[in-house]
Design a protein around this motif. Structure first.
Motif, PDB file in Angstrom:
ATOM      1  N   ALA A   4       0.938  -1.442  -0.036  1.00 57.97           N
ATOM      2  CA  ALA A   4       0.198  -0.110  -0.327  1.00 57.97           C
ATOM      3  C   ALA A   4       0.954   0.710  -0.058  1.00 57.97           C
ATOM      4  N   GLY A   5       0.305   2.687  -1.106  1.00 58.43           N
ATOM      5  CA  GLY A   5       1.123   3.507  -0.686  1.00 58.43           C
ATOM      6  C   GLY A   5       2.544   2.982  -2.130  1.00 58.43           C
ATOM      7  N   SER A   6       2.066   2.241  -3.010  1.00 57.70           N
ATOM      8  CA  SER A   6       3.507   2.645  -3.877  1.00 57.70           C
ATOM      9  C   SER A   6       2.891   2.481  -4.642  1.00 57.70           C
ATOM     10  N   ARG A   7       3.036   2.839  -6.220  1.00 54.06           N
ATOM     11  CA  ARG A   7       2.941   2.920  -7.743  1.00 54.06           C
ATOM     12  C   ARG A   7       2.703   1.689  -7.780  1.00 54.06           C
ATOM     13  N   LEU A   8       1.199   1.344  -8.906  1.00 53.23           N
ATOM     14  CA  LEU A   8       1.072   0.132  -9.738  1.00 53.23           C
ATOM     15  C   LEU A   8       2.439  -0.020 -10.944  1.00 53.23           C
ATOM     16  N   PHE A   9       2.628  -1.590 -10.898  1.00 53.04           N
ATOM     17  CA  PHE A   9       4.004  -1.228 -11.332  1.00 53.04           C
ATOM     18  C   PHE A   9       3.558  -1.759 -13.156  1.00 53.04           C
ATOM     19  N   ASP A  10       4.665  -1.101 -13.921  1.00 53.95           N
ATOM     20  CA  ASP A  10       4.283  -1.571 -15.280  1.00 53.95           C
ATOM     21  C   ASP A  10       4.139  -2.695 -15.599  1.00 53.95           C
ATOM     22  N   PHE A  11       2.800  -3.011 -16.556  1.00 57.61           N
ATOM     23  CA  PHE A  11       2.444  -4.371 -17.241  1.00 57.61           C
ATOM     24  C   PHE A  11       1.175  -3.987 -18.776  1.00 57.61           C
ATOM     25  N   SER A  12       1.456  -5.049 -18.869  1.00 58.22           N
ATOM     26  CA  SER A  12       0.443  -5.411 -20.066  1.00 58.22           C
ATOM     27  C   SER A  12      -0.318  -6.729 -20.530  1.00 58.22           C
ATOM     28  N   GLN A  16     -10.379 -10.518 -22.485  1.00 56.45           N
ATOM     29  CA  GLN A  16     -10.884 -11.675 -22.567  1.00 56.45           C
ATOM     30  C   GLN A  16     -10.724 -11.682 -24.012  1.00 56.45           C
ATOM     31  N   TYR A  17     -11.155 -10.255 -24.558  1.00 58.58           N
ATOM     32  CA  TYR A  17     -11.432 -10.249 -26.009  1.00 58.58           C
ATOM     33  C   TYR A  17      -9.823  -9.898 -26.985  1.00 58.58           C
ATOM     34  N   GLY A  18      -8.534 -10.096 -26.319  1.00 66.03           N
ATOM     35  CA  GLY A  18      -7.763  -9.960 -26.832  1.00 66.03           C
ATOM     36  C   GLY A  18      -6.785  -8.450 -26.875  1.00 66.03           C
ATOM     37  N   GLU A  19      -8.101  -7.442 -26.303  1.00 63.17           N
ATOM     38  CA  GLU A  19      -7.704  -6.700 -26.464  1.00 63.17           C
ATOM     39  C   GLU A  19      -6.529  -5.288 -25.138  1.00 63.17           C
ATOM     40  N   SER A  20      -5.339  -5.355 -25.575  1.00 64.39           N
ATOM     41  CA  SER A  20      -4.891  -4.842 -24.908  1.00 64.39           C
ATOM     42  C   SER A  20      -5.087  -3.629 -23.705  1.00 64.39           C
ATOM     43  N   ILE A  21      -4.864  -4.843 -22.568  1.00 68.20           N
ATOM     44  CA  ILE A  21      -4.802  -3.218 -20.634  1.00 68.20           C
ATOM     45  C   ILE A  21      -3.284  -2.880 -20.544  1.00 68.20           C
ATOM     46  N   THR A  22      -3.324  -2.050 -20.412  1.00 69.05           N
ATOM     47  CA  THR A  22      -2.069  -1.313 -19.376  1.00 69.05           C
ATOM     48  C   THR A  22      -2.466  -0.834 -18.432  1.00 69.05           C
ATOM     49  N   SER A  23      -0.710  -1.131 -17.536  1.00 59.72           N
ATOM     50  CA  SER A  23      -1.774  -0.672 -15.973  1.00 59.72           C
ATOM     51  C   SER A  23      -1.698   1.295 -16.678  1.00 59.72           C
ATOM     52  N   THR A  24      -1.060   1.592 -17.501  1.00 57.18           N
ATOM     53  CA  THR A  24      -0.984   3.501 -17.655  1.00 57.18           C
ATOM     54  C   THR A  24      -2.393   3.246 -17.539  1.00 57.18           C
ATOM     55  N   GLY A  25      -3.335   2.443 -19.015  1.00 61.22           N
ATOM     56  CA  GLY A  25      -4.778   2.173 -19.142  1.00 61.22           C
ATOM     57  C   GLY A  25      -5.170   2.153 -17.493  1.00 61.22           C
ATOM     58  N   ASP A  92      -2.750 -13.066 -17.528  1.00 62.26           N
ATOM     59  CA  ASP A  92      -1.472 -13.175 -17.430  1.00 62.26           C
ATOM     60  C   ASP A  92      -0.750 -14.767 -17.478  1.00 62.26           C
ATOM     61  N   PHE A  93      -0.995 -15.579 -19.045  1.00 65.42           N
ATOM     62  CA  PHE A  93      -1.046 -16.696 -19.733  1.00 65.42           C
ATOM     63  C   PHE A  93       0.852 -16.175 -19.351  1.00 65.42           C
ATOM     64  N   TRP A  94       1.223 -15.532 -20.151  1.00 67.82           N
ATOM     65  CA  TRP A  94       2.620 -15.744 -20.569  1.00 67.82           C
ATOM     66  C   TRP A  94       3.454 -14.337 -20.946  1.00 67.82           C
ATOM     67  N   PRO A  95       4.540 -14.030 -20.227  1.00 63.83           N
ATOM     68  CA  PRO A  95       4.662 -14.703 -19.057  1.00 63.83           C
ATOM     69  C   PRO A  95       4.355 -15.319 -18.354  1.00 63.83           C
ATOM     70  N   HIS A  96       4.374 -16.607 -18.427  1.00 64.31           N
ATOM     71  CA  HIS A  96       2.974 -17.651 -16.860  1.00 64.31           C
ATOM     72  C   HIS A  96       3.295 -16.843 -15.757  1.00 64.31           C
ATOM     73  N   GLY A  97       2.396 -16.326 -15.410  1.00 63.73           N
ATOM     74  CA  GLY A  97       1.833 -15.239 -14.045  1.00 63.73           C
ATOM     75  C   GLY A  97       3.550 -14.459 -13.941  1.00 63.73           C
ATOM     76  N   GLU A  98       3.481 -13.245 -14.442  1.00 62.25           N
ATOM     77  CA  GLU A  98       4.908 -12.303 -14.604  1.00 62.25           C
ATOM     78  C   GLU A  98       3.942 -11.118 -14.020  1.00 62.25           C
ATOM     79  N   VAL A  99       2.586 -11.319 -13.753  1.00 61.66           N
ATOM     80  CA  VAL A  99       2.594  -9.556 -13.203  1.00 61.66           C
ATOM     81  C   VAL A  99       1.926 -10.376 -11.549  1.00 61.66           C
ATOM     82  N   ALA A 100       1.019 -11.125 -12.319  1.00 63.01           N
ATOM     83  CA  ALA A 100       0.816 -12.015 -10.474  1.00 63.01           C
ATOM     84  C   ALA A 100       2.153 -11.840  -9.987  1.00 63.01           C
ATOM     85  N   ARG A 101       3.162 -12.202 -10.320  1.00 65.83           N
ATOM     86  CA  ARG A 101       4.782 -12.174  -9.719  1.00 65.83           C
ATOM     87  C   ARG A 101       5.163 -10.651  -8.850  1.00 65.83           C
TER      88      ARG A 101
END
Length: 149
Positions: A4-12, A16-25, A92-101
């Motif tokens: 808590a208090g930290s910035r959301l890390f970068d990810f893309s 479920q529709y194949g649209e790219s969702i980014t942390s920036t968004g 978060d399929f590939w690389p497997h679980g990278e965002v969860a990590r």
């Protein structure tokens, strides 16, 4: 592990529709990022269905919900349709679980996301919610945190 208090890390990730969702968004406004282990499992299904039931509550308070699991986007699409979800599921399929990590929400032994949720406001993590793998997080806890913003 994110705190808590930290910035959301970068990810893309793809939804479920194949649209790219980014942390920036996701860094503008209020977002509830809900990591969950498995599509089509009993606890995950009941938990996401409960969130969906309260979707209007969250929407009225300007909170966007996104679920994240290591399932493939095609699995997540079928799952979202089976539950008639009104929010996005991110793969978060590939690389497997990278965002969860990055969120400290990955079980290395089982290879799945754990039950961790992040309440993010304007890119900053305000609150972190956790529960055991076999235990759904309480929707009321989310509501209480949102009311406290």
């Amino acid at each position: 592990m994110i705190q808590a208090g930290s910035r959301l890390f970068d990810f893309s990730l793809q939804n479920q529709y194949g649209e790219s969702i980014t942390s920036t968004g996701l860094s503008q406004g209020r977002v509830l990022v809900v990591f969950f282990p498995w599509a089509f499992s009993r606890v995950c299904g009941s938990e996401l269905a409960a969130l969906n039931k309260e979707h209007e509550y969250f929407a009225e308070r300007g909170v966007r919900i996104v679920g994240v699991s290591v399932d493939h986007k095609f699995t997540l699409r079928s799952y979202a349709e089976s539950l008639d979800l009104e929010f996005e599921l991110l793969a978060d399929f590939w690389p497997h679980g990278e965002v969860a990590r990055q969120a400290g929400a990955f079980d290395e032994l089982q290879g799945v996301a754990t039950r961790v949720s992040l309440l993010v406001v304007d890119g900053q993590v305000q609150k972190i919610f956790r529960s055991a793998m076999a235990e759904a997080r309480a929707i009321q806890d989310y509501m209480d945190a949102i009311e406290g913003l």
